[in-house]
Structure formats: structure tokens, C-alpha cells
Write a protein that holds these residues in place. Structure first.
Motif, PDB file in Angstrom:
ATOM      1  N   UNK A  78      76.312 115.858  19.325  1.00  0.00           N
ATOM      2  CA  UNK A  78      76.318 115.282  18.076  1.00  0.00           C
ATOM      3  C   UNK A  78      74.749 115.232  17.411  1.00  0.00           C
ATOM      4  N   UNK A  79      74.803 115.055  16.129  1.00  0.00           N
ATOM      5  CA  UNK A  79      73.527 115.377  15.447  1.00  0.00           C
ATOM      6  C   UNK A  79      72.187 114.529  16.408  1.00  0.00           C
ATOM      7  N   UNK A  80      72.393 113.082  16.554  1.00  0.00           N
ATOM      8  CA  UNK A  80      71.446 112.387  17.381  1.00  0.00           C
ATOM      9  C   UNK A  80      71.138 113.071  18.694  1.00  0.00           C
ATOM     10  N   UNK A  81      72.035 113.365  19.437  1.00  0.00           N
ATOM     11  CA  UNK A  81      71.953 113.868  20.687  1.00  0.00           C
ATOM     12  C   UNK A  81      71.054 115.237  20.585  1.00  0.00           C
ATOM     13  N   UNK A  82      71.489 116.065  19.749  1.00  0.00           N
ATOM     14  CA  UNK A  82      70.966 117.340  19.339  1.00  0.00           C
ATOM     15  C   UNK A  82      69.471 117.337  19.080  1.00  0.00           C
ATOM     16  N   UNK A  83      69.321 116.564  17.992  1.00  0.00           N
ATOM     17  CA  UNK A  83      67.977 116.359  17.641  1.00  0.00           C
ATOM     18  C   UNK A  83      67.171 115.780  18.828  1.00  0.00           C
ATOM     19  N   UNK A  84      67.568 114.517  19.635  1.00  0.00           N
ATOM     20  CA  UNK A  84      66.726 114.079  20.626  1.00  0.00           C
ATOM     21  C   UNK A  84      66.357 115.090  21.868  1.00  0.00           C
ATOM     22  N   UNK A  85      67.334 116.101  22.134  1.00  0.00           N
ATOM     23  CA  UNK A  85      66.985 116.978  22.918  1.00  0.00           C
ATOM     24  C   UNK A  85      66.102 117.870  22.468  1.00  0.00           C
ATOM     25  N   UNK A  86      66.104 118.415  21.167  1.00  0.00           N
ATOM     26  CA  UNK A  86      65.126 119.068  20.574  1.00  0.00           C
ATOM     27  C   UNK A  86      63.817 118.381  20.638  1.00  0.00           C
ATOM     28  N   UNK A  87      63.653 117.098  20.219  1.00  0.00           N
ATOM     29  CA  UNK A  87      62.383 116.538  20.237  1.00  0.00           C
ATOM     30  C   UNK A  87      61.883 116.521  21.687  1.00  0.00           C
ATOM     31  N   UNK A  88      62.505 116.112  22.779  1.00  0.00           N
ATOM     32  CA  UNK A  88      62.055 115.999  23.992  1.00  0.00           C
ATOM     33  C   UNK A  88      61.232 117.103  24.678  1.00  0.00           C
ATOM     34  N   UNK A  89      61.986 118.200  24.124  1.00  0.00           N
ATOM     35  CA  UNK A  89      61.425 119.606  24.456  1.00  0.00           C
ATOM     36  C   UNK A  89      60.185 120.035  23.695  1.00  0.00           C
ATOM     37  N   UNK A  90      60.126 119.600  22.585  1.00  0.00           N
ATOM     38  CA  UNK A  90      59.105 119.913  21.450  1.00  0.00           C
ATOM     39  C   UNK A  90      57.495 119.549  22.052  1.00  0.00           C
ATOM     40  N   UNK A  91      56.733 120.576  21.933  1.00  0.00           N
ATOM     41  CA  UNK A  91      55.307 120.402  22.358  1.00  0.00           C
ATOM     42  C   UNK A  91      54.314 120.376  21.293  1.00  0.00           C
ATOM     43  N   UNK A  92      54.880 120.119  19.900  1.00  0.00           N
ATOM     44  CA  UNK A  92      54.021 120.173  19.042  1.00  0.00           C
ATOM     45  C   UNK A  92      54.751 119.228  18.071  1.00  0.00           C
TER      46      UNK A  92
END
Lengths: 208, 208
Positions: free
Chosen positions: B72-86
Motif C-alpha cells: 500500500x501507499x505508506x508501506x511502499x513510500x516508507x520502503x523507498x525512504x528507508x533506502x534513500x541516501x539523499x
């Protein structure tokens, strides 16, 4: 520079009648008016005029001048502008999210006119450096009209882009914005009567 | 800094179904998505990711990266944020009044987080300097939630006050704002199907 606030307390805000009684709406608009006056004072505006078709609700107003004019909104405002010998900011009385920072920024425009759009094509505030050269036409899509009036009379204009100054309180859904983003007496009043319902879409209003 | 746009074309914008068919809504969201991508590019954002549960409608996307995530939107975005290095700016796909000036101002914030409120308690854009320290929670009153999440995790935040960036297109009345203030393909699309009805209250939509 001076400010003018068009105001009518009697049977005000009919589009809020699905959720507030006439008496409640009249109490509420008075609270909003007072917040707008306080905001203008905080921004350092020296002269604040309230333009109203009736003295009703303004009998004890001491914070601003009361000007009575039984003409309709546009006629009354255009009469006011015609006689004004200094820049004028017209501010609607239903803007409880307006801050002194907004006012200061609006009247700092480098353009001849600064237009603050409201929801649904409205004009929430309008700053006019040469009021005797400008005429207003509220109702309908007044934002577009006010842009045209400026352009047609050779006055350049700025559009002031603000979510908070852009939130006029006319319909029940607008009270949601007041509850989420507001503070002060107008918010407190609504807060005593409604709560927010949080669902997957936009937040909705529920009567307490 | 990079941008991520959550997007779902399939049966999009159900709250517009009173005025647009499913096919029309799908066409319309695609136009809005493309405008948001163009705005981000114009603002100089180098990496633009579209985060979608499905490839549907993105088969030929060349202007941005497509990341598929069935969560879902929140899980997908939080997964994305977790891996973001910038730093990351999350921008909703339904903001056709968003301009490159808005983006440049939002990502110029001196605070850790910049939150752009949308109508009805939503969050239209969210800029996060330290994405691995932040988690999103969209739906409901996400604006207040995103303020709390920042405060609770010791990150200071700015509220970005914009009428235009604050206008997300979810309900028929929002199309009025697009017709009045918009430009580009999304506005042109709606302009071919509706006109504005000007009355004493707010401007309303009429099907052509």
C-alpha cells in the motif's frame, strides 16, 4: 494605506446553514471579523474601516471605524475606492487563517494591484495602490474579473499565492480547514461544536 | 535530492466518478502525472521516480523511472525512504497547479522537513532531508500526522503556504480551480468537457 472590510452580520453565511443556526452563524462571523481586525492591527495597518449595510452587530465596535452604506457590496466598495486618497486593501471578513505576515507581504507588492485568490474563483483580499483608478466586481468568478480589470486599465498585478489567505469560510467543508489549521476565537467556537472525522479521503466534519 | 511520485492509473480518482467515466479519469490522471514530471524537470530535479503498484499506464514512460511496489501507499513510500541516501521530495501526481517555482522554494527550506498542506487535511508534497529518519502516514489528516512525525522525531519543519500547490484534484469542485487557475494539457482536457457556471456563490462546474 488603509484597510476596508465589507461586513454583514444579519443572516450571514447562509451556505453554512446546513450545520449552524442563524444565531450561531451571526456569532461566528462576528468572531471572524474581530480576528481579521486584530490581524490587520498586528500588521500595523493604522486605519481600518468596516463597510456595512447596517449597524446591526457593530453597535459597540471600538476597534475599527464603522461606515454604513446600504448599497450592494460592489457599489458600496466602489464608492469607497473613489473617495480614497491612499492605497486600499480590501479584506474579506471570513478569513480566520489570515496572518499579519500575509498582510505585510500583500501590501509590499511592487505591482499596482495585488490579488489574493479564494476558493472557487473568489477574491479574498485585494490591494490597490491607486484606488480611484480601479473598480471592483465581486460575486461570480471575481478573481478572473479583478485580474481583467487591472489589465484593462493598464495596471500591472501580482497574484498572491497562499493556502491560508486563500481559505475563506463559506461552506461546511471550509470549517475543516479552520479546525486543522486555525487558532483563536473563531476556531475555538467551531471546535466546541464539531469534530473531525478521519477517513481515507479528505477529513470531514461531524457535529458533536 | 530526488523526487518520488506515487501513482496508480487503474480506476484512479474514484471521487471524480460523478463527472468523469473511468476511462476519462484514467486519461486525466496520466495528463496530470506528466505535468508534475515536467514541473519537476523544469525545477532541475535530476532523479524522478514513479512509485506504482502496477505497470498499467506506465509501459511507455520514458521521462521518469518506474518503480513497482505492490504494497500500500505508506508501506511502499516508507520502503523507498528507508533506502534513500539523499533528500527526497514526495510529490502527489494530482497537482496540475504546481509550478517549478514552488518546487525550488520547497527544497530550499532551511528546516529538516517541509510540508505542503492540501485541501481537507492532506499532504500534497513533503520534502525530507533525512529520509531514513522519517516515516510517512498518508490518508486521513495526514498533514497533522506529518507535522507530528517530524516533531516527535526531533526534526524541525516548515509549512509551505501555497494556494496552487495546495490544490489537489480529487473532487468535482477541484476541477473549478483547474479551469480558473490552470494551464497545460490537464486543464485543456477538462476545458473540453466542462464550463464554469458563475453565480453569486462560488463558481460551479457544468458538463458541456
Amino acid at each position: 494605506m488603509k484597510a476596508v472590510i465589507p461586513y454583514k452580520k444579519c443572516s450571514a453565511k447562509s451556505r453554512l446553514s446546513p450545520v449552524l443556526t442563524r444565531e450561531e452563524r451571526e456569532e461566528f462571523v462576528e468572531l471572524m471579523l474581530n480576528q481579521v481586525i486584530d490581524t490587520l492591527k498586528e500588521a500595523g495597518v493604522g486605519t481600518i474601516d468596516i463597510l456595512s449595510p447596517s449597524i446591526y452587530g457593530l453597535e459597540n465596535m471600538t476597534k475599527a471605524n464603522v461606515l454604513l452604506d446600504k448599497n450592494d457590496l460592489n457599489e458600496a466598495l466602489n464608492g469607497y475606492l473613489e473617495q480614497a486618497e491612499e492605497p486600499v486593501i480590501i479584506v474579506m471578513a471570513d478569513l480566520p487563517l489570515l496572518s499579519s505576515k500575509h498582510i505585510i507581504e500583500i501590501v509590499s507588492t511592487k505591482k499596482d494591484v495585488c490579488i489574493v485568490p479564494g476558493k472557487g474563483g473568489g477574491t479574498n483580499a485585494l490591494y490597490i495602490k491607486n484606488p480611484s483608478n480601479y473598480r471592483v466586481r465581486y460575486y461570480g468568478s471575481s478573481f478572473l474579473t479583478h485580474c481583467s480589470i487591472a489589465a484593462d486599465s493598464g495596471q500591472n498585478f501580482e497574484i498572491y499565492d497562499s493556502f491560508f489567505a486563500g481559505t475563506d469560510i463559506d461552506e461546511p467543508e471550509d470549517l475543516v480547514e479552520l479546525l486543522i489549521h486555525g487558532k483563536g476565537p473563531a476556531k475555538d467556537y467551531i471546535n466546541r461544536k464539531f469534530k473531525l472525522e478521519v477517513s481515507r479521503g479528505r477529513v470531514r466534519l461531524i457535529t458533536l
